[in-house]
Design an enzyme around this catalytic site. Structure first.
Site, PDB file in Angstrom:
ATOM      1  N   CYS A  23       0.803  -1.223   0.000  1.00 45.56           N
ATOM      2  CA  CYS A  23       0.000   0.000   0.000  1.00 45.56           C
ATOM      3  C   CYS A  23       0.837   1.275   0.000  1.00 45.56           C
ATOM      4  O   CYS A  23       0.462   2.253  -0.641  1.00 45.56           O
ATOM      5  CB  CYS A  23      -1.035  -0.017   1.111  1.00 45.56           C
ATOM      6  N   HIS A  63      -1.794   2.078   7.220  1.00 44.83           N
ATOM      7  CA  HIS A  63      -2.294   2.045   5.855  1.00 44.83           C
ATOM      8  C   HIS A  63      -2.147   3.456   5.285  1.00 44.83           C
ATOM      9  O   HIS A  63      -2.081   4.414   6.045  1.00 44.83           O
ATOM     10  CB  HIS A  63      -3.759   1.586   5.819  1.00 44.83           C
ATOM     11  N   ASP A  71      -8.626   4.602  -2.712  1.00 43.42           N
ATOM     12  CA  ASP A  71      -7.656   3.583  -2.321  1.00 43.42           C
ATOM     13  C   ASP A  71      -7.194   2.845  -3.570  1.00 43.42           C
ATOM     14  O   ASP A  71      -7.927   2.040  -4.140  1.00 43.42           O
ATOM     15  CB  ASP A  71      -8.290   2.607  -1.310  1.00 43.42           C
TER      16      ASP A  71
END
Ligand SMILES: [Zn+2]
Length: 469
Positions: free
Chosen positions: A135, A162, A179
């Site tokens: 990520c 995250h 995202d």
């Protein structure tokens, strides 16, 4: 006075964002995006001009995930073609440090003993070459690409490990959660509600501001406040103020006013907690009323519809084996496909996860932890009218957990009792099989309603849906 370690952590995150200001970096990014192709895809939808920009974002994120960036898994050994083993971290080389790799993961091949390095680069320019990561790397490059395409974008850092992106929507007058790893847009509650994360601090970084945006991502402000013990709230506000003022020194009055106006709009949005509707797959909270936008979003969400391939189909059968996590689809008794991955045949999935208990050697589907409602559905759209249906869908409940299975045939609901049903259908062509999981007691309530519970050494069928024509 020594700076608070929490604030030092934030400073480090901000360093990444400053690299986006480099014009050459942005130019490289812009050259890598097939902007004309993406714009043509948007134009094909014939949107109103203000919505077109939001739709471009939808195309960009999809392209980024499907065609540009890859997820980093344990590498295969180049020689032996077997999975390597993770060996922990190793110090970065000088060359790796040049591209801001503070950590380097090390892997080795058990067969030939060769070792492999995976430097976790932070330098966006380097990452545009490697195009691989998790990520951190994904959000890093995706944020840069948004900026390169003239979106106002911020890099979002969640201290519970995250990162993602936010993009300002001119059409909607608000920041949109994006995202890149999931190719999801505007699903701010996906972490708390979907993944069951206990979020505490979420901060936005750009070249002109640092802003606390936690309140877009959590539903219970009071509960979240109790988790925020890392730093005094006043110190955190002060930090944002000082940094923001410093970044804005170079800006014109108009630019400063624009940012201030957006911040006021954002803070107004934060006055009320986002609402979570259990039926809403999007976890969107505040969903925009714009129809074009919502249509575009539905187009990008994964949705499997099962249909017959053979026009002479007399019987269509879907089975699932939980221990192998594998579906088999058969027509007239003949296997036509095998698919691994429990989500792959689903039309809808809300708050459901697959759990493998290594110690008990069991696999099953249950609600994601900390959720009260779970749903998964299979949808069949067939070309021939369906006369009858046979279902077996294994569920297990504990305490006061509830698992309810229903069939919806052309809009009419038929209840499936005791996991089994054999019944006639009124020549239906659109058939849905749904399983809802609720109830349970205490911290493990989510576990008290299960579907497809099966021992890992058992390969019996735990789901069987047969349609006869
Ligand atoms: Zn090897």
């Amino acid at each position: 006075m020594e700076k608070h370690p929490f604030l030092r952590e934030l400073d480090a995150i901000h360093e990444v964002c400053l690299r986006y200001e480099d014009e050459e970096t942005r130019a490289i990014a812009a050259s890598l995006v097939p902007t004309e192709t993406l714009k043509a895809r948007v134009a094909a939808k014939d949107p109103s001009p203000d919505v077109a920009k939001d739709l471009l974002l939808v195309e960009l994120i999809q392209w980024f995930k499907d065609e540009f960036f890859s997820w980093h898994d344990q590498p295969l050994c180049e020689t032996c073609k077997v999975q390597t083993h993770h060996q922990g971290l190793t110090p970065p080389s000088r060359e790796e440090m040049r591209y801001l790799a503070e950590r380097v993961e090390s892997y080795f091949c058990a067969k030939c003993r060769k070792s492999y390095r995976f430097p976790r680069y932070n330098c966006p320019r380097k990452l545009m070459e490697t195009r691989v990561g998790r990520c951190g790397e994904w959000a890093n490059v995706f944020t840069l690409f948004c900026l390169a395409l003239d979106f106002d974008a911020r890099y979002i850092y969640d201290v519970t490990d995250h990162v993602w992106t936010e993009v300002w929507s001119e059409a909607q007058g608000r920041w949109l959660h994006c995202d890149a790893c999931e190719a999801e847009i505007d699903k701010p509650l996906m972490y708390e509600v979907g993944w069951g994360k206990k979020l505490k601090y979420i901060l936005a970084f750009s070249s002109c501001e640092t802003a606390d945006v936690t309140w877009r991502y959590v539903t219970d402000f009071e509960k979240t406040m109790k988790l925020r013990t890392a730093i005094d709230e006043t110190d955190l506000i002060h930090y944002q103020e000082v940094r923001t003022r410093r970044y804005q020194e170079k800006l014109s009055k108009e630019e400063k006013d624009k940012i201030a106006r957006r911040r006021v709009m954002e803070l107004t949005e934060f006055l009320t907690p986002p609402k979570y509707n259990a039926q809403d797959k999007s976890y969107g909270g505040r969903v925009s009323g714009d129809l074009d936008w919502r249509l575009a979003r539905n187009e990008t969400s994964e949705k499997t519809v099962i249909s017959n391939k053979n026009p002479d189909v007399k019987e269509l059968q879907l089975t699932y084996v939980s221990s192998k996590d594998e579906y088999t689809l058969r027509e007239n008794g003949r296997e036509i496909s095998r698919t691994t991955g429990w989500t792959r045949m689903l039309e809808t999935c809300i708050n459901v996860s697959r759990k493998v208990e290594k110690d008990w050697k069991m696999a099953y589907l249950a609600r994601s932890p900390n959720t009260e409602y779970g749903l998964f559905r299979y949808q069949f759209k067939v070309t021939k009218p369906c006369r009858s249906i046979e279902i077996y869908l294994k569920t297990d409940v504990f305490e006061n957990g509830k698992a309810v299975v229903n069939v919806i045939a052309d809009g009419t609901t038929i209840c499936v009792r005791n996991n089994e049903l054999t019944g006639s259908l009124d020549n239906s062509k659109d058939i849905v099989v749904a399983c809802e999981m609720t109830g349970g007691k205490g911290d493990c309530a989510w576990q008290h309603a299960q579907a497809f519970r099966q021992a890992l050494d058992d390969d019996a069928t735990v789901l069987k849906i047969i349609l006869r024509f």
